[in-house]
Design a protein around this motif. Structure first.
Motif, short mmCIF file in Angstrom:
data_model
loop_
_atom_site.label_atom_id
_atom_site.label_comp_id
_atom_site.label_asym_id
_atom_site.label_seq_id
_atom_site.Cartn_x
_atom_site.Cartn_y
_atom_site.Cartn_z
N UNK A 141 -13.78 8.87 -10.43
CA UNK A 141 -12.93 7.64 -9.98
C UNK A 141 -11.84 7.52 -10.94
N UNK A 142 -10.75 7.56 -10.27
CA UNK A 142 -9.64 6.88 -10.87
C UNK A 142 -9.51 5.40 -10.80
N UNK A 143 -9.25 4.84 -12.08
CA UNK A 143 -9.31 3.32 -11.73
C UNK A 143 -7.89 2.93 -12.66
N UNK A 144 -6.92 2.20 -11.66
CA UNK A 144 -5.79 1.86 -12.34
C UNK A 144 -5.23 0.33 -12.26
N UNK A 145 -4.87 -0.34 -13.23
CA UNK A 145 -4.36 -1.64 -13.29
C UNK A 145 -3.03 -1.55 -13.16
N UNK A 146 -2.55 -2.28 -12.21
CA UNK A 146 -1.14 -2.65 -11.80
C UNK A 146 -1.15 -4.16 -11.70
N UNK A 147 0.23 -4.87 -12.17
CA UNK A 147 0.64 -5.89 -12.10
C UNK A 147 1.65 -6.17 -11.19
N UNK A 164 -3.75 -6.12 -9.87
CA UNK A 164 -4.30 -5.51 -8.94
C UNK A 164 -5.00 -4.31 -9.03
N UNK A 165 -6.06 -4.04 -8.59
CA UNK A 165 -6.95 -2.71 -9.25
C UNK A 165 -7.00 -1.75 -8.05
N UNK A 166 -6.61 -0.52 -8.47
CA UNK A 166 -6.97 0.57 -7.45
C UNK A 166 -8.10 1.48 -8.17
N UNK A 167 -8.95 1.80 -7.08
CA UNK A 167 -9.84 2.74 -7.35
C UNK A 167 -9.83 3.84 -6.26
N UNK A 168 -9.63 5.20 -6.64
CA UNK A 168 -9.58 6.46 -6.05
C UNK A 168 -10.62 7.51 -6.37
N UNK A 169 -11.05 8.43 -5.43
CA UNK A 169 -11.78 9.41 -5.65
C UNK A 169 -11.63 10.47 -4.63
#
Length: 255
Positions: free
Chosen positions: A186-192, A230-235
């Motif tokens: 899983x890719x997890x990304x923190x975005x503001x 805002x947190x993205x989760x991608x897989x």
């Protein structure tokens, strides 16, 4: 990194926040401050913060409860990792801060890439970070050196002030992360950013969705109109419906 209301004149605004400077220095990349305050996210304690500017914190520790996760978006990130990858073997983080996530998973093999060596030095001296798996350099370049399909999660938490570096928002970069993740990784990304009228949020979602077939987005406060984490989760594998304790799933398309 956690977003705070304010502007870049940190030293003038510290009294407003009830904060004081414990230490300040300069690196070839930025001003670096260690500050302390007695309240954070509505809780009382002795909070020590790593900051590059007044409108963001790169890490927060409650010195009275040093093992607690003081920051909400970090708790959300850990919640997602523990839910989707309870038995993960390897993780990779871009953006060190004070090393909170890598310290939390100290019994696992987690490597962190940090471009600024001074940040790592400050995390050790003022926040007690003791992890050894920190690589100094450009996160994208260092990630290329990892074996393909070797990482169970990749966590992107890198910022210049409160903006994600442009090179970490491209199709090329997200394709790289997909190459390095395991089949169920899983890719997890923190975005503001803002949930409404935020062009970059929509662009990010579109770009990530062009690389990953399954993308979920989470926010602590869906009614908030100002910036928030805002947190993205991608897989490449199905991400089942899940609601973290401190965030809710957000629909981006058509927003």
């Amino acid at each position: 990194m956690n977003y705070l209301n304010g502007n870049d004149d940190l030293e003038l605004l510290l009294p407003f926040y009830g904060s004081k400077i414990v230490y300040k220095t300069f690196s070839s990349y930025q001003k670096i401050y260690v500050t302390e305050r007695t309240e954070y996210e509505g809780k009382c304690g002795k909070f020590r913060m790593l900051q590059f500017s007044s409108n963001a914190s790169q890490g927060v520790m409650n010195l009275e409860l040093p093992n607690d996760l003081a920051v909400a978006y970090i708790r959300i990130t850990v919640d997602l990792i523990d839910h989707y990858l309870p038995d993960f073997g390897k993780g990779y983080i871009i953006g060190h801060g004070i090393g909170t996530v890598s310290s939390y998973y100290s019994d696992k093999y987690v490597v962190t890439a940090e471009i600024d060596p001074v940040v790592v030095e400050v995390s050790k001296e003022y926040f007690g970070h003791s992890g050894n798996n920190v690589e100094i350099g450009d996160g994208q370049v260092l990630l290329r050196e990892q074996k393909n399909h070797s990482q169970d999660f990749i966590f992107i938490d890198a910022f210049s002030s409160d903006e994600v570096p442009t090179q970490l928002t491209t199709e090329e970069f997200f394709t790289l992360t997909k190459e390095k993740l395991s089949d169920e990784g899983i890719l997890i990304m923190n975005y503001i950013g803002k949930l409404k009228h935020d062009k970059l949020l929509h662009t990010l979602y579109s770009t990530i969705s062009s690389i990953y077939p399954y993308v979920r987005v989470f926010a602590p406060n869906p009614k908030k109109i100002s910036k928030q984490n805002i947190i993205f989760a991608a897989s490449r594998s199905i991400l089942e419906d899940y609601t973290p304790q401190e965030a809710v799933p957000i629909q981006i398309a058509g927003n």
